[in-house]
Every structure is written in structure tokens, then in C-alpha cells.
Design a protein around this motif. Structure first.
Motif, PDB file in Angstrom:
ATOM      1  N   THR A   1       0.826  -1.191   0.000  1.00 14.19           N
ATOM      2  CA  THR A   1       0.000   0.000   0.000  1.00 14.19           C
ATOM      3  C   THR A   1       0.865   1.246   0.000  1.00 14.19           C
ATOM      4  O   THR A   1       2.033   1.220   0.389  1.00 14.19           O
ATOM      5  N   ALA A   2       0.261   2.368  -0.436  1.00 12.69           N
ATOM      6  CA  ALA A   2       1.017   3.615  -0.493  1.00 12.69           C
ATOM      7  C   ALA A   2       1.402   4.095   0.894  1.00 12.69           C
ATOM      8  O   ALA A   2       2.473   4.650   1.108  1.00 12.69           O
ATOM      9  N   ASN A   3       0.535   3.860   1.867  1.00 12.12           N
ATOM     10  CA  ASN A   3       0.822   4.242   3.251  1.00 12.12           C
ATOM     11  C   ASN A   3       1.120   2.996   4.069  1.00 12.12           C
ATOM     12  O   ASN A   3       0.573   1.923   3.801  1.00 12.12           O
ATOM     13  N   PRO A   4       1.967   3.094   5.066  1.00  9.01           N
ATOM     14  CA  PRO A   4       2.268   1.923   5.906  1.00  9.01           C
ATOM     15  C   PRO A   4       1.020   1.443   6.615  1.00  9.01           C
ATOM     16  O   PRO A   4       0.187   2.241   7.045  1.00  9.01           O
ATOM     17  N   TYR A   5       0.907   0.127   6.745  1.00 11.87           N
ATOM     18  CA  TYR A   5      -0.263  -0.477   7.391  1.00 11.87           C
ATOM     19  C   TYR A   5      -0.198  -0.223   8.889  1.00 11.87           C
ATOM     20  O   TYR A   5       0.823  -0.427   9.532  1.00 11.87           O
ATOM     21  N   ILE A   6      -1.303   0.271   9.437  1.00 11.37           N
ATOM     22  CA  ILE A   6      -1.350   0.634  10.852  1.00 11.37           C
ATOM     23  C   ILE A   6      -1.982  -0.509  11.628  1.00 11.37           C
ATOM     24  O   ILE A   6      -3.127  -0.885  11.373  1.00 11.37           O
ATOM     25  N   ASP A   7      -1.238  -1.046  12.560  1.00  9.96           N
ATOM     26  CA  ASP A   7      -1.724  -2.138  13.409  1.00  9.96           C
ATOM     27  C   ASP A   7      -2.076  -1.537  14.760  1.00  9.96           C
ATOM     28  O   ASP A   7      -1.225  -0.980  15.449  1.00  9.96           O
TER      29      ASP A   7
ATOM     30  N   ASN B   1      -2.215 -10.192  14.395  1.00 11.97           N
ATOM     31  CA  ASN B   1      -2.568 -10.551  13.022  1.00 11.97           C
ATOM     32  C   ASN B   1      -3.993 -11.109  13.057  1.00 11.97           C
ATOM     33  O   ASN B   1      -4.210 -12.270  13.415  1.00 11.97           O
ATOM     34  N   GLU B   2      -4.943 -10.257  12.716  1.00 10.90           N
ATOM     35  CA  GLU B   2      -6.334 -10.642  12.867  1.00 10.90           C
ATOM     36  C   GLU B   2      -6.698 -11.848  11.995  1.00 10.90           C
ATOM     37  O   GLU B   2      -7.477 -12.719  12.411  1.00 10.90           O
ATOM     38  N   THR B   3      -6.141 -11.921  10.791  1.00 11.51           N
ATOM     39  CA  THR B   3      -6.481 -13.024   9.892  1.00 11.51           C
ATOM     40  C   THR B   3      -6.034 -14.359  10.470  1.00 11.51           C
ATOM     41  O   THR B   3      -6.802 -15.332  10.525  1.00 11.51           O
TER      42      THR B   3
ATOM     43  N   VAL C   1      -8.353 -17.529  11.875  1.00 15.55           N
ATOM     44  CA  VAL C   1      -8.170 -18.917  11.406  1.00 15.55           C
ATOM     45  C   VAL C   1      -7.926 -19.845  12.586  1.00 15.55           C
ATOM     46  O   VAL C   1      -8.467 -20.954  12.657  1.00 15.55           O
ATOM     47  N   ARG C   2      -7.093 -19.412  13.559  1.00 13.07           N
ATOM     48  CA  ARG C   2      -6.791 -20.252  14.714  1.00 13.07           C
ATOM     49  C   ARG C   2      -8.036 -20.494  15.570  1.00 13.07           C
ATOM     50  O   ARG C   2      -8.283 -21.608  16.038  1.00 13.07           O
ATOM     51  N   ILE C   3      -8.860 -19.433  15.770  1.00  7.33           N
ATOM     52  CA  ILE C   3     -10.075 -19.593  16.573  1.00  7.33           C
ATOM     53  C   ILE C   3     -11.047 -20.555  15.906  1.00  7.33           C
ATOM     54  O   ILE C   3     -11.632 -21.432  16.551  1.00  7.33           O
ATOM     55  N   LEU C   4     -11.210 -20.410  14.580  1.00  5.04           N
ATOM     56  CA  LEU C   4     -12.120 -21.301  13.867  1.00  5.04           C
ATOM     57  C   LEU C   4     -11.636 -22.746  13.934  1.00  5.04           C
ATOM     58  O   LEU C   4     -12.426 -23.688  14.123  1.00  5.04           O
ATOM     59  N   ALA C   5     -10.319 -22.909  13.766  1.00  4.90           N
ATOM     60  CA  ALA C   5      -9.778 -24.263  13.828  1.00  4.90           C
ATOM     61  C   ALA C   5      -9.946 -24.869  15.219  1.00  4.90           C
ATOM     62  O   ALA C   5     -10.254 -26.066  15.361  1.00  4.90           O
ATOM     63  N   LYS C   6      -9.781 -24.060  16.257  1.00  5.07           N
ATOM     64  CA  LYS C   6      -9.939 -24.559  17.626  1.00  5.07           C
ATOM     65  C   LYS C   6     -11.384 -24.950  17.906  1.00  5.07           C
ATOM     66  O   LYS C   6     -11.651 -25.962  18.571  1.00  5.07           O
ATOM     67  N   VAL C   7     -12.330 -24.130  17.395  1.00  2.12           N
ATOM     68  CA  VAL C   7     -13.733 -24.467  17.570  1.00  2.12           C
ATOM     69  C   VAL C   7     -14.053 -25.785  16.884  1.00  2.12           C
ATOM     70  O   VAL C   7     -14.777 -26.646  17.418  1.00  2.12           O
TER      71      VAL C   7
ATOM     72  N   VAL D   1      -0.486 -17.974   6.418  1.00  2.00           N
ATOM     73  CA  VAL D   1      -1.511 -17.053   5.912  1.00  2.00           C
ATOM     74  C   VAL D   1      -0.886 -15.966   5.055  1.00  2.00           C
ATOM     75  O   VAL D   1      -1.404 -15.596   4.000  1.00  2.00           O
ATOM     76  N   SER D   2       0.256 -15.427   5.514  1.00  2.00           N
ATOM     77  CA  SER D   2       0.921 -14.379   4.753  1.00  2.00           C
ATOM     78  C   SER D   2       1.402 -14.901   3.409  1.00  2.00           C
ATOM     79  O   SER D   2       1.262 -14.244   2.375  1.00  2.00           O
ATOM     80  N   ASN D   3       1.984 -16.105   3.403  1.00  2.00           N
ATOM     81  CA  ASN D   3       2.486 -16.667   2.151  1.00  2.00           C
ATOM     82  C   ASN D   3       1.359 -17.012   1.186  1.00  2.00           C
ATOM     83  O   ASN D   3       1.544 -16.951  -0.038  1.00  2.00           O
TER      84      ASN D   3
END
Length: 519
Positions: free
Chosen positions: A349-355, A360-362, A366-372, A453-455
Motif C-alpha cells: 500500500t502507499a501508506n504503511p499499514y497501521i496495526d 494478526n487478525e487473519t 483462522v486459529r479460533i475457527l480451527a480450535k472451535v 496465511v501471509s504466504n
């Protein structure tokens, strides 16, 4: 900027509540009910006077005669006597028509002289009869005046030309002639030969059919400003003083009791009271009068408020729906054209991503869904899943050549079934246990999951860009959104809003009923 934003158009049917701050606490203040009802009564009286003033000139004929004719038709071609209803006594009519002085209404000179001449004729006929020289002169003068009134349209000044036409039709019907002329009829009427031997009958016709219509004519005085003289302002002035003092006092009180509200803000808050103070558009006073009656709890306008609000919703819902959806689609199309999808996939992105939370929400989702799935879903569906797997394994074994040989051995079929059942059960349990163990609190696992997830995103973005497919996808998405606007947004905006409102009312009714049933 004030701490509190003033709503300049409050709900006109909602009871006014003023927040008063006293002794370190906030308490509600409501104006005295008796004061509200007194001012509402004053407003109703003022509105009644205004309504009478506005309707006096158009209804002056009614106030003058006190009669209403229902179903009457009298023209040159057809005559149908209607039913005359006396609604106002003559004394009351004489009292009400004194309001002429307020509206600058005076008798019309021509028609007033005409009526005076007829009264002189009546006296002469009663004393000396129709053959007297004075009676003949008066009849000749009335013939001349009748023709002059018709030719000059003496009723046009008061906008009473319609009454003149009624007079002409009645006279033509009373004295028909070949030319069907009102002038000829009047000329024949005011003659010695016509009155000979039937003075009472002809004067009775004049008194009941002609005189009341002639008496409606008037002249209205014009002032130096070029408009009609009207003294209603003198009557309305005391009410204006009362409402002005009440408006200033009420708004000042609101500004003192309401935090963050200035005196001007309070005046804008009570914007509808301004109609009591302006000397024009007085008919708009029905609005503040209705509000005051509602505030005084004399009338209940909740149902009307709901209908009005629903009508407004129905009126603007179609336009708002179309504008909002088209705006949203246009924003998405603009983002696609600007390459936001490519930058999102490649995280360039043109601007740095603000966390905002160092997470890492994504990956976390995924981890919460897998645990459920591992803790809840897999154990819950284990019998069904094992049955399905058992059936699939058994079917695969039966179709294999080795199964035919083993089946010939003693107990071979039962042995295979037992082995497949144990295999499926152990495999399913191992998979569930392994997934639960993997999802346990483990920093290494979380790091690997985030990397995965990133890859995945990078791989998809790089592959799409490598195949030069991103531009084509963007064009297809833009075209798809354009087709959605053409094919679906218009249909959505044309949807019957009344049906939606009916569904809303039904849901509210059911909700209200369920709340009552709880008690």
C-alpha cells in the motif's frame, strides 16, 4: 463548538423536557400543565379569529344572508329550485357584517343607489299607485340603471360578477324573450304595464330573488400603499404581544436551564412559535397551535406522527436506497481502478499499514475457527463422520480384488469389517487429538500459522501478476458491478416501499404482543 449539538428541527409532537442543573445534580423540568393549557387556549382563540378574518371576504355572502341553498340551479336554460337553509338569524348576520369596517368594505355607490330607488318606488306604489308620475319616473330611472349596471359590470370591483350573472339568469327566467336578453328582461320588468295589477307579486319576486344578490355588491377601500385597507392588525396585535413575551420568557428559561444552549439557540429550538409573531402567512399558525395542544395533552397526535413519519420514509426510501447503493458501488469501482486490490494482495500500500493491537487478525481468526472445529465440532459429529468413513472404506475394500480372496477364508468378512472400523475410529481420534494438540498455546505454531496465511496471500498475488491476470480481473469486476447497478439497483429502488412498511408494522405488532405475553 458547543459540547452539545442543538437539533433545530425537533419532533413537533414530542413533549418538551428541559434539563435543569441544580445542587450538583441534573433533574428534569416540565412546564406547568395549566400554563401550557392556558397558552394553548389563547392559541386556539387566535387561530379561530385568524380563520374568520381570512374567510370573511370569500364567505361574506353567507354572513350577509345567513342562508345556504342546496341543489339550486337557475340559468337561462334550466331552473331548479333548491332547498334554502337559514343557518344564521338576521340579527346575528347584521352583527357579523359589522366586520366590514375592519376589512375596509363600504357599499357600492351604484348598486346602493339602485336599492334606494327601489325602496322609493315601493313607497310611491303603496301611496299613489303605479300610474302616478313619480312612479313612472322612478320606473324609467330603474330601467336606465339596470342597463348601466349590466353594461359596466358594476359587480366586478368586488369580484362578484358571478352574482350579476345569477341576477341576469333569474330575470331572463322570470321574463323570457326571443333574444334571451337580460337587458330586455329588465327593461320589460320596470314598466307600468308589467306592474299593473300585480305590484305585490312582482315586488315579492324582487325582494326574494334580486335584492339579496344586489346587496352583496360592495366597494373595498384602497390605501395609500396600493393595497386594500385592512385593520385586522389592530385585532391581532394584543395576541402578538402575549406570544412575543411568552416566547422571550420561555426561550430565556430554556437557555438558562439547558446546558450549552444560548438564547438564540433556544429561539431556534422553538422555531414554530415564530408564526405567531409574523403579520403574514397567518394560516401557518395552525402548526404551532397543534403543537401546543399536543404539549398540553388536550389532543394526542402519536398516531398521526407515526403516519407522517412512515409517509416521509416511503417518500425518500426509494431515492436514498438507490443513491447509497450506487455510491457504494462507485467507490468499489474507483478502488479497483486505482489498483487497491493488487496492493491489498501484495500488501504494498502507499501508506504503511497501521496495526492498532499488535495482532494478526487473519491468523487469529483462522486459529479460533480451527480450535472451535477441533474442540466442539469434531467430537459432536464423530459418530456420523465415522459411519461415513466406515461406509467409504468398506465400499473401497469390496471393490478391491483382494477382498474376494479374503472373503473365502473362515471369518474373513467379519475380520475385515472389524479392522476397518478400528482403523476409521483410531484415524479420526488421532486426527482430532493431533489438531487439538497443534492448536494449544504454542508460539512456534502461531508463528508458522501467520507465515502460512501471509504466504498464501503473497502466492496468490504473485501468481496472478505473473500470469498478467490482475488487469483482466479488475476489468471484469468493474463490468460486473456496472451490470449490478443496471439490473438490480433500479429494481431495488422500485420495490414497493409500502410493502416494506407493512412488514415493519407487522413485526412491531408481534414484538409488542410477545412483550405483553411475558407479563
Amino acid at each position: 463548538m458547543r459540547n452539545q449539538q442543538l437539533v433545530f428541527l425537533p419532533s413537533i409532537f414530542t413533549k418538551m423536557t428541559i434539563v435543569q442543573r441544580s445542587a450538583g445534580r441534573v433533574r428534569k423540568y416540565r412546564p406547568k400543565l395549566w400554563l401550557e393549557r392556558f397558552m394553548a387556549l389563547v392559541a386556539v382563540i387566535n387561530l379561530a379569529i385568524v380563520t374568520f378574518d381570512l374567510s370573511y371576504v370569500p364567505l361574506r355572502d353567507f354572513w350577509l344572508s345567513g342562508q345556504v341553498t342546496v341543489g339550486g340551479i337557475n340559468s337561462a336554460y334550466i331552473k331548479l329550485d333548491g332547498i334554502k337553509l337559514d343557518l344564521i338569524p338576521q340579527s346575528a348576520s347584521q352583527f357579523i357584517t359589522q366586520y366590514d369596517a375592519v376589512k375596509g368594505i363600504i357599499p357600492n355607490r351604484d348598486t346602493e343607489e339602485y336599492l334606494d330607488k327601489v325602496e322609493q318606488l315601493k313607497q310611491e306604489l303603496a301611496v299613489n299607485g303605479v300610474d302616478s308620475p313619480v312612479a313612472k319616473n322612478l320606473l324609467g330611472d330603474l330601467r336606465r340603471r339596470s342597463i348601466e349596471i349590466i353594461q359596466t359590470d358594476a359587480f366586478s370591483e368586488a369580484n362578484k360578477t358571478g352574482n350579476l350573472e345569477r341576477i341576469k339568469n333569474r330575470m331572463r327566467s322570470h321574463l323570457p324573450n326571443k333574444e334571451n336578453s337580460a337587458k330586455t328582461a329588465f327593461w320589460r320588468y320596470w314598466t307600468v304595464a308589467h306592474f299593473q295589477g300585480k305590484v305585490t307579486e312582482e315586488l315579492g319576486f324582487y325582494d326574494t330573488e334580486i335584492k339579496p344578490l344586489i346587496a352583496t355588491n360592495y366597494y373595498r377601500v384602497i390605501g395609500e400603499n396600493g393595497g386594500y385597507v385592512d385593520y385586522f392588525g389592530l385585532i391581532d396585535f394584543p395576541f402578538g404581544v402575549v406570544f412575543a413575551l411568552e416566547f422571550l420568557g420561555r426561550t430565556w428559561f430554556i437557555s438558562r436551564r439547558r446546558i450549552g444552549v444560548s438564547w438564540l439557540d433556544a429561539m431556534l429550538w422553538r422555531w414554530y412559535d415564530i408564526f405567531f409573531l409574523v403579520p403574514f402567512w397567518r394560516w401557518l399558525r395552525i402548526l404551532p397551535t397543534t403543537i401546543r395542544l399536543s404539549q398540553a395533552r388536550i389532543i394526542n397526535l402519536n398516531l398521526i406522527q407515526k403516519q407522517v413519519s412512515q409517509g416521509l420514509v416511503a417518500g425518500i426510501a426509494e431515492d436514498v436506497t438507490e443513491v447509497v447503493i450506487i455510491r457504494l458501488i462507485n467507490q468499489i469501482q474507483a478502488s479497483i481502478r486505482n489498483g487497491d486490490i493488487s496492493r491489498l494482495l501484495s500488501q504494498q500500500t502507499a501508506n504503511p499499514y497501521i496495526d492498532i493491537n499488535n495482532t494478526n487478525e487473519t491468523a487469529e481468526i483462522v486459529r479460533i475457527l480451527a480450535k472451535v472445529i477441533a474442540d466442539r465440532v469434531l467430537p459432536a459429529i464423530q459418530p456420523e463422520a465415522e459411519s461415513l468413513l466406515q461406509y467409504s472404506v468398506d465400499k473401497a475394500l469390496r471393490n478391491s480384488p483382494a477382498y474376494r480372496g479374503i472373503k473365502l477364508l473362515p471369518g474373513g468378512d467379519r475380520t475385515l469389517s472389524t479392522l476397518s472400523h478400528q482403523l476409521v475410529s483410531q484415524t479420526y481420534s488421532a486426527f482430532s487429538s493431533t489438531l487439538q494438540a497443534a492448536l494449544a498455546e504454542d508460539e512456534q505454531f502461531d508463528h508458522l500459522l501467520e507465515s502460512l496465511v501471509s504466504n498464501i496471500g503473497k502466492s496468490i498475488s504473485s501468481e496472478l501478476q505473473a500470469q498478467q491476470s490482475m488487469n483482466k480481473i479488475e476489468l471484469l469486476l468493474i463490468d460486473l458491478l456496472e451490470e449490478i447497478k443496471i439490473n438490480y439497483v433500479e429494481r431495488l429502488s422500485q420495490e414497493d416501499i409500502e410493502d416494506i412498511l407493512e412488514q415493519t408494522r407487522s413485526l412491531r405488532k408481534l414484538t409488542h404482543k410477545s412483550e405483553i405475553d411475558k407479563f
